[in-house]
Design a protein around this motif. Structure first.
Motif, mmCIF file in Angstrom:
data_model
loop_
_atom_site.group_PDB
_atom_site.id
_atom_site.type_symbol
_atom_site.label_atom_id
_atom_site.label_comp_id
_atom_site.label_asym_id
_atom_site.label_seq_id
_atom_site.Cartn_x
_atom_site.Cartn_y
_atom_site.Cartn_z
ATOM 1 N N LEU A 171 0.891 -1.164 0.000
ATOM 2 C CA LEU A 171 0.000 0.000 0.000
ATOM 3 C C LEU A 171 0.922 1.204 0.000
ATOM 4 O O LEU A 171 1.773 1.330 0.874
ATOM 5 C CB LEU A 171 -0.859 -0.045 1.273
ATOM 6 N N LEU A 185 -5.775 0.271 14.064
ATOM 7 C CA LEU A 185 -5.342 -0.725 13.089
ATOM 8 C C LEU A 185 -4.824 -1.998 13.748
ATOM 9 O O LEU A 185 -4.051 -1.951 14.694
ATOM 10 C CB LEU A 185 -4.202 -0.094 12.267
ATOM 11 N N VAL A 187 2.700 0.250 3.449
ATOM 12 C CA VAL A 187 2.888 -1.172 3.774
ATOM 13 C C VAL A 187 3.898 -1.742 2.781
ATOM 14 O O VAL A 187 3.744 -1.605 1.564
ATOM 15 C CB VAL A 187 1.558 -1.962 3.688
ATOM 16 N N ASP A 218 -4.057 8.978 6.321
ATOM 17 C CA ASP A 218 -5.480 8.633 6.415
ATOM 18 C C ASP A 218 -6.289 9.928 6.513
ATOM 19 O O ASP A 218 -5.840 10.908 7.095
ATOM 20 C CB ASP A 218 -5.736 7.766 7.652
ATOM 21 N N PHE A 246 -11.553 3.386 10.683
ATOM 22 C CA PHE A 246 -11.319 4.816 10.478
ATOM 23 C C PHE A 246 -12.382 5.590 11.224
ATOM 24 O O PHE A 246 -13.560 5.513 10.864
ATOM 25 C CB PHE A 246 -11.394 5.162 8.988
ATOM 26 N N HIS A 305 2.274 6.871 6.173
ATOM 27 C CA HIS A 305 2.592 5.459 6.369
ATOM 28 C C HIS A 305 2.391 4.673 5.080
ATOM 29 O O HIS A 305 1.805 5.189 4.118
ATOM 30 C CB HIS A 305 1.772 4.878 7.530
ATOM 31 N N SER A 359 -4.876 -7.344 7.565
ATOM 32 C CA SER A 359 -4.943 -6.184 8.454
ATOM 33 C C SER A 359 -6.374 -5.670 8.450
ATOM 34 O O SER A 359 -7.138 -5.930 7.516
ATOM 35 C CB SER A 359 -3.974 -5.087 8.010
ATOM 36 N N ALA A 364 -8.583 -2.126 9.491
ATOM 37 C CA ALA A 364 -8.479 -0.733 9.932
ATOM 38 C C ALA A 364 -9.863 -0.181 10.250
ATOM 39 O O ALA A 364 -10.817 -0.405 9.505
ATOM 40 C CB ALA A 364 -7.826 0.106 8.843
ATOM 41 N N HIS A 418 0.748 7.099 2.209
ATOM 42 C CA HIS A 418 -0.443 7.946 2.263
ATOM 43 C C HIS A 418 -0.671 8.431 3.686
ATOM 44 O O HIS A 418 -0.029 7.956 4.621
ATOM 45 C CB HIS A 418 -1.686 7.181 1.775
ATOM 46 N N ARG A 440 -1.028 -11.058 3.735
ATOM 47 C CA ARG A 440 -1.103 -10.565 5.110
ATOM 48 C C ARG A 440 -2.516 -10.097 5.373
ATOM 49 O O ARG A 440 -3.261 -9.822 4.436
ATOM 50 C CB ARG A 440 -0.080 -9.446 5.362
#
Ligand SMILES: O=C(O)CCC(=O)C(=O)O
Ligand SMILES: [Fe+2]
Length: 144
Positions: free
Chosen positions: A10, A22, A72, A15, A86, A70, A82, A84, A13, A80
């Motif tokens: 990723l 997260l 990835v 958020d 928001f 941040h 994950s 999140a 960027h 993987r």
């Protein structure tokens, strides 16, 4: 860092949220940019969550809190997981740093803006998406 042997999961960027909570699994991969511009790994730790400041909080705090840049990066081609969450202000809410947050004698950094207009701005701009931090809240509402 040499990106040749890594897979960008990723792109860099920020958020758009106020805060992001997260979870990432044991594969890891999340990296955050320090003030000095260095990428550091946020290593997964069982039972812990990562809390990120987002753009809305940065604007509301008049830049006292920084929205983290941040990305990835995967060191091997594996899946993987994950998750999140928001947390944002509601769509119609206007973000304007309170006077006491700006502080006497300090400059206001952002014009007031409606949350959903910022989200639209990011979604409608290629550079605002996940490829790279192209446009951020500073481009949208920053006072020049
Ligand atoms: O997958 C991750 O660890 C990060 C995800 C992320 O940054 C996002 O969805 O905004
Ligand atoms: Fe993110």
């Amino acid at each position: 860092m040499d990106l040749d042997n890594h897979i960008e999961g990723l792109g860099m960027h920020t958020d758009m949220s106020c805060i992001t909570i997260l979870y990432q699994d044991e594969i890891g991969g999340l990296q955050v940019k320090t003030h000095e511009g260095k990428w550091i790994d946020i290593s997964p730790s069982e039972g812990s969550l990562v809390v990120n400041i987002g753009d809305m909080m940065q604007a509301w705090s008049n830049d006292k809190l920084r929205s983290s840049e941040h990305r990835v990066i995967l060191k091997q081609p594996v899946n993987r997981f994950s998750l999140a969450f928001f947390w944002c202000f509601e769509d119609e809410k206007v973000i304007m740093a309170p006077n006491e947050v700006v502080g006497e004698g300090n400059k206001r950094v952002y014009d007031p803006f409606v949350c959903k207009d910022y989200v639209k701005f990011r979604e409608n701009n290629q550079r605002g998406r996940f490829e790279k931090v192209g446009y951020t809240v500073r481009d949208f509402a920053g006072i020049k």
